[in-house]
Design an enzyme around this catalytic site. Structure first.
Site, short mmCIF file in Angstrom:
data_model
loop_
_atom_site.label_atom_id
_atom_site.label_comp_id
_atom_site.label_asym_id
_atom_site.label_seq_id
_atom_site.Cartn_x
_atom_site.Cartn_y
_atom_site.Cartn_z
N GLU A 69 -6.78 4.51 8.00
CA GLU A 69 -6.63 5.95 7.71
C GLU A 69 -7.91 6.51 7.08
O GLU A 69 -8.29 7.65 7.36
CB GLU A 69 -5.40 6.16 6.80
CG GLU A 69 -4.12 5.94 7.59
CD GLU A 69 -2.94 5.42 6.77
OE1 GLU A 69 -2.96 5.53 5.53
OE2 GLU A 69 -2.00 4.88 7.40
N GLU A 81 -4.98 -5.09 10.54
CA GLU A 81 -4.00 -4.02 10.73
C GLU A 81 -4.29 -3.29 12.04
O GLU A 81 -5.11 -2.37 12.08
CB GLU A 81 -4.08 -3.01 9.58
CG GLU A 81 -3.72 -3.58 8.22
CD GLU A 81 -3.19 -2.50 7.27
OE1 GLU A 81 -2.15 -2.76 6.66
OE2 GLU A 81 -3.78 -1.42 7.16
N SER A 103 3.74 -2.00 10.37
CA SER A 103 5.19 -2.07 10.58
C SER A 103 5.78 -3.42 10.19
O SER A 103 6.69 -3.93 10.85
CB SER A 103 5.54 -1.69 12.02
OG SER A 103 5.13 -0.35 12.27
N HIS A 139 -9.44 0.87 5.13
CA HIS A 139 -8.15 1.13 5.76
C HIS A 139 -8.36 2.07 6.95
O HIS A 139 -9.18 2.98 6.90
CB HIS A 139 -7.18 1.75 4.75
CG HIS A 139 -5.78 1.77 5.26
ND1 HIS A 139 -5.33 2.73 6.14
CD2 HIS A 139 -4.74 0.92 5.06
CE1 HIS A 139 -4.08 2.46 6.45
NE2 HIS A 139 -3.68 1.38 5.80
N GLY A 171 2.71 2.33 10.76
CA GLY A 171 3.65 3.44 10.62
C GLY A 171 4.37 3.82 11.92
O GLY A 171 4.96 4.88 12.01
N GLY A 206 3.00 -1.17 4.22
CA GLY A 206 3.04 0.25 3.88
C GLY A 206 4.45 0.70 3.54
O GLY A 206 4.97 0.41 2.47
N GLY A 207 5.08 1.38 4.49
CA GLY A 207 6.39 1.98 4.27
C GLY A 207 7.42 1.07 3.60
O GLY A 207 8.11 1.49 2.66
N ASN A 262 0.87 -1.18 0.00
CA ASN A 262 0.00 0.00 0.00
C ASN A 262 0.91 1.23 0.00
O ASN A 262 1.51 1.54 1.02
CB ASN A 262 -0.90 -0.02 1.23
CG ASN A 262 -1.74 1.23 1.35
OD1 ASN A 262 -1.76 2.08 0.45
ND2 ASN A 262 -2.44 1.37 2.47
N TRP A 263 0.97 1.89 -1.14
CA TRP A 263 1.91 3.01 -1.27
C TRP A 263 1.35 4.31 -0.71
O TRP A 263 2.04 5.33 -0.70
CB TRP A 263 2.35 3.16 -2.74
CG TRP A 263 3.18 1.98 -3.20
CD1 TRP A 263 3.69 1.00 -2.40
CD2 TRP A 263 3.57 1.65 -4.53
NE1 TRP A 263 4.40 0.08 -3.15
CE2 TRP A 263 4.33 0.46 -4.46
CE3 TRP A 263 3.35 2.24 -5.78
CZ2 TRP A 263 4.88 -0.14 -5.60
CZ3 TRP A 263 3.89 1.64 -6.90
CH2 TRP A 263 4.65 0.46 -6.82
N LYS A 264 0.09 4.27 -0.30
CA LYS A 264 -0.53 5.47 0.29
C LYS A 264 -0.27 6.68 -0.62
O LYS A 264 -0.20 6.51 -1.84
CB LYS A 264 -0.03 5.68 1.73
CG LYS A 264 -0.20 4.39 2.55
CD LYS A 264 0.01 4.55 4.01
CE LYS A 264 -0.17 3.19 4.71
NZ LYS A 264 -0.03 3.27 6.15
P1 13P Z 1 3.19 0.40 7.60
O1 13P Z 1 3.69 -0.89 6.99
O2 13P Z 1 3.93 1.59 7.06
O3 13P Z 1 3.10 0.34 9.07
O4 13P Z 1 1.70 0.60 7.06
C1 13P Z 1 0.80 -0.46 7.15
C2 13P Z 1 -0.42 -0.13 6.37
O5 13P Z 1 -1.17 0.75 6.74
C3 13P Z 1 -0.65 -0.87 5.14
O6 13P Z 1 -1.94 -0.66 4.67
#
Ligand code: 13P
Length: 249
Positions: A97, A167, A212, A95, A173, A233-234, A9-11
């Site tokens: 967020e 999640e 994470s 998600h 994050g 994510g990251g 997920n590149w957000k």
């Molecule tokens: P991180 O891997 O950066 O913690 O993000 C997880 C995420 O929200 C994937 O959708």
């Protein structure tokens, strides 16, 4: 057996040029055999570029969100039919967020899940508790509520072609991942809840861990019996790291 899946997920990260480079690097990593299915979820405006670029590869493309409505006066939104039209295969719904920052409630998430499936897109349904919910012993209650909202609007049969991502909000994050045991406990709970309605569907359902997730912790988390891969994510923005995560699935 369930085929592992790792989704990135590149957000809201990357430029057109950066994403082109990342995709080219990922294609090289991907060909270096991983049994896991790989999905990348770039921002909307780069979806089409990504789909074109990945045409000859086994990496699938997903969107990060979708409108619950099929068509009409919904300024700024993107429909499931549009995503299907350009060749998207997956879409993330619910998600944390989106839930927290854009006030998407359980019912809206459920409608997005249904909208995705109506166009034969595979929804990746995100569920998970906040730190405060965990510390007050409400993890299972929250996850059950999030799941049940979808089970009410769709049916258990809908989970035959869906993916769930657990999640925990406190792990996203933050660099503080759930332990393999914490992840397994919630994954088993999720599978059990689906299993109570349909054992066969529960047995085939892929449940990903996200929060994470990195190359250094992926293998031990993915080794748990109810963890079928990750939503990253990251760490998915670094091709080498993401490749190692995919390889450990
Ligand atoms: P991180 O891997 O950066 O913690 O993000 C997880 C995420 O929200 C994937 O959708």
């Amino acid at each position: 057996m369930r085929r592992p899946l790792v989704a990135g997920n590149w957000k809201m990260h990357g430029s057109r040029a950066e994403i082109a480079t990342l995709l080219d690097e990922l294609m090289q990593v991907d060909s270096a055999k991983t049994t896991a299915e790989t999905v990348v979820c770039p921002p909307f405006v780069y979806l089409q570029d990504a789909i074109r670029r990945l045409k000859e590869s086994t990496i699938a493309v997903g969107a990060q969100s979708v409108c619950a409505e099929p068509i009409g006066a919904f300024t700024g939104e993107v429909s499931a039919a549009m995503l299907k039209d350009i060749g998207c295969r997956y879409v993330i719904v619910g998600h944390s967020e989106r839930r927290a920052l854009y006030h998407e409630d359980d019912h809206l998430v459920a409608r997005k899940f249904v909208a995705a499936q109506s166009q034969k897109l595979t929804p990746i349904l995100c569920v998970g508790e906040t730190l405060e919910e965990r510390e007050s012993g409400r993890t299972e209650g929250v996850v059950a509520r999030q799941l049940d909202a979808v089970l009410t609007v769709a049916s258990v049969a809908a989970f035959a072609d869906a993916v769930i991502a657990y999640e925990p909000v406190w792990a996203i994050g933050t660099g503080k991942n759930a332990t393999p045991e914490q992840a397994q406990a919630v994954h088993a709970f999720i599978r059990g809840r689906i299993s109570a309605r349909d054992d066969k569907i529960a047995g085939g359902l892929r449940i990903l861990y996200g929060g994470s997730c990195k190359a250094s912790n992926a293998a031990e988390i993915f080794r748990m019996p109810d963890v079928d891969g990750g939503l990253v994510g990251g760490a998915s923005l670094k091709s080498e790291e993401f490749g190692r995560i995919c390889a450990s699935a």
